[in-house]
Scaffold this motif. Sequence first.
Motif, PDB file in Angstrom:
ATOM      1  N   ASP A 105      -7.431  -4.797  -1.833  1.00 28.01           N
ATOM      2  CA  ASP A 105      -7.885  -5.020  -3.208  1.00 28.01           C
ATOM      3  C   ASP A 105      -8.587  -3.793  -3.765  1.00 28.01           C
ATOM      4  OD1 ASP A 105      -7.366  -8.021  -3.696  1.00 28.01           O
ATOM      5  OD2 ASP A 105      -8.362  -8.018  -1.757  1.00 28.01           O
ATOM      6  N   ILE A 106      -9.458  -3.174  -2.954  1.00 26.07           N
ATOM      7  CA  ILE A 106     -10.162  -1.980  -3.414  1.00 26.07           C
ATOM      8  C   ILE A 106      -9.182  -0.830  -3.647  1.00 26.07           C
ATOM      9  CG2 ILE A 106     -11.861  -0.241  -2.720  1.00 26.07           C
ATOM     10  CD1 ILE A 106     -13.378  -2.402  -1.263  1.00 26.07           C
ATOM     11  N   GLN A 107      -8.209  -0.691  -2.738  1.00 27.59           N
ATOM     12  CA  GLN A 107      -7.219   0.370  -2.882  1.00 27.59           C
ATOM     13  C   GLN A 107      -6.417   0.195  -4.162  1.00 27.59           C
ATOM     14  OE1 GLN A 107      -4.210   0.548   0.248  1.00 27.59           O
ATOM     15  NE2 GLN A 107      -4.205   2.790   0.142  1.00 27.59           N
ATOM     16  N   LYS A 108      -6.052  -1.035  -4.474  1.00 30.03           N
ATOM     17  CA  LYS A 108      -5.268  -1.287  -5.688  1.00 30.03           C
ATOM     18  C   LYS A 108      -6.136  -1.150  -6.938  1.00 30.03           C
ATOM     19  CE  LYS A 108      -2.095  -4.635  -7.736  1.00 30.03           C
ATOM     20  NZ  LYS A 108      -1.029  -3.621  -7.858  1.00 30.03           N
ATOM     21  N   TYR A 109      -7.393  -1.607  -6.867  1.00 29.02           N
ATOM     22  CA  TYR A 109      -8.294  -1.584  -8.033  1.00 29.02           C
ATOM     23  C   TYR A 109      -8.586  -0.155  -8.494  1.00 29.02           C
ATOM     24  CZ  TYR A 109     -12.500  -2.624 -10.823  1.00 29.02           C
ATOM     25  OH  TYR A 109     -13.426  -2.728 -11.836  1.00 29.02           O
ATOM     26  N   PHE A 110      -8.885   0.731  -7.527  1.00 31.67           N
ATOM     27  CA  PHE A 110      -9.206   2.111  -7.863  1.00 31.67           C
ATOM     28  C   PHE A 110      -7.981   3.023  -7.845  1.00 31.67           C
ATOM     29  CE2 PHE A 110     -13.418   0.649  -6.331  1.00 31.67           C
ATOM     30  CZ  PHE A 110     -14.183   1.001  -7.432  1.00 31.67           C
ATOM     31  N   GLY A 111      -6.813   2.525  -7.368  1.00 37.12           N
ATOM     32  CA  GLY A 111      -5.611   3.343  -7.290  1.00 37.12           C
ATOM     33  C   GLY A 111      -5.732   4.470  -6.280  1.00 37.12           C
ATOM     34  N   LEU A 112      -6.080   4.149  -5.028  1.00 34.32           N
ATOM     35  CA  LEU A 112      -6.399   5.152  -4.022  1.00 34.32           C
ATOM     36  C   LEU A 112      -5.273   5.307  -3.003  1.00 34.32           C
ATOM     37  CD1 LEU A 112     -10.075   4.008  -3.289  1.00 34.32           C
ATOM     38  CD2 LEU A 112      -9.317   5.759  -4.905  1.00 34.32           C
ATOM     39  N   SER A 113      -5.178   6.518  -2.455  1.00 29.70           N
ATOM     40  CA  SER A 113      -4.274   6.768  -1.333  1.00 29.70           C
ATOM     41  C   SER A 113      -4.973   6.389  -0.036  1.00 29.70           C
ATOM     42  CB  SER A 113      -3.895   8.251  -1.291  1.00 29.70           C
ATOM     43  OG  SER A 113      -5.048   9.052  -1.063  1.00 29.70           O
ATOM     44  N   ASP A 114      -4.238   6.430   1.091  1.00 31.02           N
ATOM     45  CA  ASP A 114      -4.842   6.127   2.394  1.00 31.02           C
ATOM     46  C   ASP A 114      -5.984   7.091   2.701  1.00 31.02           C
ATOM     47  OD1 ASP A 114      -3.063   4.103   2.691  1.00 31.02           O
ATOM     48  OD2 ASP A 114      -1.828   5.058   4.226  1.00 31.02           O
ATOM     49  N   GLU A 115      -5.813   8.332   2.335  1.00 30.23           N
ATOM     50  CA  GLU A 115      -6.837   9.340   2.618  1.00 30.23           C
ATOM     51  C   GLU A 115      -8.134   9.042   1.863  1.00 30.23           C
ATOM     52  OE1 GLU A 115      -7.279  14.230   2.614  1.00 30.23           O
ATOM     53  OE2 GLU A 115      -5.517  13.253   1.756  1.00 30.23           O
ATOM     54  N   LYS A 116      -8.022   8.693   0.585  1.00 29.82           N
ATOM     55  CA  LYS A 116      -9.221   8.433  -0.207  1.00 29.82           C
ATOM     56  C   LYS A 116      -9.899   7.122   0.179  1.00 29.82           C
ATOM     57  CE  LYS A 116      -8.152  11.128  -4.342  1.00 29.82           C
ATOM     58  NZ  LYS A 116      -7.957  11.105  -5.821  1.00 29.82           N
ATOM     59  N   ILE A 117      -9.113   6.137   0.555  1.00 25.53           N
ATOM     60  CA  ILE A 117      -9.720   4.873   0.967  1.00 25.53           C
ATOM     61  C   ILE A 117     -10.452   5.034   2.289  1.00 25.53           C
ATOM     62  CG2 ILE A 117      -7.814   3.862   2.291  1.00 25.53           C
ATOM     63  CD1 ILE A 117      -9.943   2.013  -0.296  1.00 25.53           C
ATOM     64  N   GLY A 118      -9.931   5.930   3.154  1.00 29.54           N
ATOM     65  CA  GLY A 118     -10.637   6.208   4.403  1.00 29.54           C
ATOM     66  C   GLY A 118     -11.932   6.955   4.180  1.00 29.54           C
ATOM     67  N   LEU A 119     -12.029   7.661   3.046  1.00 26.49           N
ATOM     68  CA  LEU A 119     -13.237   8.411   2.716  1.00 26.49           C
ATOM     69  C   LEU A 119     -14.435   7.481   2.506  1.00 26.49           C
ATOM     70  CD1 LEU A 119     -14.342  11.268   2.084  1.00 26.49           C
ATOM     71  CD2 LEU A 119     -13.784  10.831  -0.325  1.00 26.49           C
ATOM     72  N   LEU A 120     -14.200   6.261   2.059  1.00 25.93           N
ATOM     73  CA  LEU A 120     -15.292   5.317   1.835  1.00 25.93           C
ATOM     74  C   LEU A 120     -16.097   5.093   3.106  1.00 25.93           C
ATOM     75  CD1 LEU A 120     -13.733   2.520  -0.423  1.00 25.93           C
ATOM     76  CD2 LEU A 120     -15.618   4.054  -0.998  1.00 25.93           C
ATOM     77  N   GLN A 121     -15.405   4.789   4.184  1.00 23.01           N
ATOM     78  CA  GLN A 121     -16.103   4.519   5.441  1.00 23.01           C
ATOM     79  C   GLN A 121     -16.670   5.795   6.038  1.00 23.01           C
ATOM     80  OE1 GLN A 121     -16.544   1.521   5.834  1.00 23.01           O
ATOM     81  NE2 GLN A 121     -16.788   0.870   7.952  1.00 23.01           N
ATOM     82  N   THR A 122     -16.014   6.909   5.811  1.00 21.92           N
ATOM     83  CA  THR A 122     -16.523   8.178   6.331  1.00 21.92           C
ATOM     84  C   THR A 122     -17.849   8.553   5.663  1.00 21.92           C
ATOM     85  OG1 THR A 122     -14.335   9.023   6.926  1.00 21.92           O
ATOM     86  CG2 THR A 122     -16.061  10.645   6.501  1.00 21.92           C
ATOM     87  N   VAL A 123     -17.942   8.413   4.342  1.00 20.24           N
ATOM     88  CA  VAL A 123     -19.193   8.703   3.641  1.00 20.24           C
ATOM     89  C   VAL A 123     -20.299   7.774   4.125  1.00 20.24           C
ATOM     90  CG1 VAL A 123     -20.333   8.609   1.389  1.00 20.24           C
ATOM     91  CG2 VAL A 123     -18.098   9.679   1.613  1.00 20.24           C
ATOM     92  N   PHE A 124     -19.981   6.514   4.285  1.00 17.95           N
ATOM     93  CA  PHE A 124     -20.952   5.548   4.806  1.00 17.95           C
ATOM     94  C   PHE A 124     -21.483   6.007   6.162  1.00 17.95           C
ATOM     95  CE2 PHE A 124     -21.995   2.012   7.527  1.00 17.95           C
ATOM     96  CZ  PHE A 124     -22.728   1.155   6.728  1.00 17.95           C
TER      97      PHE A 124
END
Length: 529
Positions: A105-124
Amino acid sequence: MTGVIEVPQSPAQNWCVAWCTGGNTSSSLQGEGDMQPPCAHEDTGLQLQPLLEGQNHGAAAADGAPCPAVPVPRNSPAKRVLVMLCFGNLLNSTDWFLVPGILLDIQKYFGLSDEKIGLLQTVFTVCYMLAAPIFGYLGDRYNRKILLGAGILLWSGVTLGSSFITESYYWIFVLSRGLVGIGTASYSTIAPTIIADLFEEGKRTTVLSLFYIFIPVGSGCGYVLAAGMARSTGDWHWAFRITPCMGGLALVLLLLLVPHRTQRRTPRYRALSISGTTQGADETPDEHTTAKTTWCQDVGSLAKNCSFVWSSLGVAAMTFVTGALGMWVPLFLYRAQLVQGTVPPCLQEPCNSSSSLIFGAITIGTGVLGIIAGARVTRRLRKIYSKADPLICATSMFISALCLYTALVVAQTNILSTFIFIALGELFLFVIWAVVTDMLLCVVSPRCRSTAIALQILLSHLLGDAGSPFLIGAVSNALQARGAPTFQSSFRSIQSSFAICAFVGAFGGAFFLLTALSFEGDRREAERP
């Protein structure tokens, strides 16, 4: 038997009580008189031991004369503190895994690639690991209750605020996850040291196991809560509005259940307290001094501790695998089912969340079973073989790596077998969790335990899950770019990138084997007065 056990005391018994309290027959424990007095024998195993530093207790003490039973309040504050810490650990882990539970849902909502969606957990994770040494330093020197409360308030407030971010402000959403990581770092760093202060080594493994059980339970609840709220409300933002309310309850429990100062006397060492100060044997309860060593001196001693270094690298391998699994397994399972034709493609929100729900249930079940089994097996084998702790960790890592690799191989053809092998891989990973913390506490001097835990958090996450979610996403993106975007290519790309985890897990097993070589010597060094 309830209430207070009253035992008539002879002059000799009174002398023994005075000896156990360091020459002061009055209780040295503060806060409404609800702490156990020294020499108390209770079923929790929380026994306050005599201080041996700078004391000459006479012939009777040298002969090891046992202390008689003394009045024991049944409602031990240690139990209340443990309840609060476990509840906070549950919330901590739940909040951590809200994002993976609604990743589609988050990937579709923000229009993210696999790389950018993985960035969420990395920043955390990066913010989490950078904040951990700071809280480790503060936890060894200042009031731990205040630090815990500030951490709970920070992560709950930021999580609630992130639920109102729109699709145009993805960078603010990333920043909010980093702030949540800072808040959770205070809890993960300080809470285990309070448990170490309150419970002796014989009971510590069991208590730490209970504490760490709530990590996989909370992780699974994060998947289930996020997916369930997205499905029931049709809006994934509601997943970030439940845990802040529970965080407020945790803050109230912290204020009500945790005494402002709960002192702990352990053999051969000075008393430690939640206030972060130390008390010498000849000091009164109100006379406190700060830590005697500097942070650089503590770090220098830990760098020379081979067991600490090798076990931290082993934990880094473990967190690399768990971070990648926690972030990407629901998406991996969804793509595997998409290739097999068992689920439809996600065209609108909310997306199919069955994989998140199943993986959440698996995480809860394997986490509880794995941590309990690991603690019991370790306690039994420790009586037979002194190096049982690192060897159990090594064996579990090797088996887990093999199971995870098998799950990747069978994913395209048999989804049931994939779930089974992922469950086995997680089970053996969870066997390690409580064991590695207890092993760390065994080989590190009590005066720098918060610093040791904080540094291990920093090192393990720096080399582990700080980069693994982003790395898996980046490799998956690179592999997808080689061909046309199809369901098969998206599955193959994440399947191939996941294979990295199996090899890293095998390296983790090797690091724990190296820990066994120096474990006994470092343990004896840590037990020195």
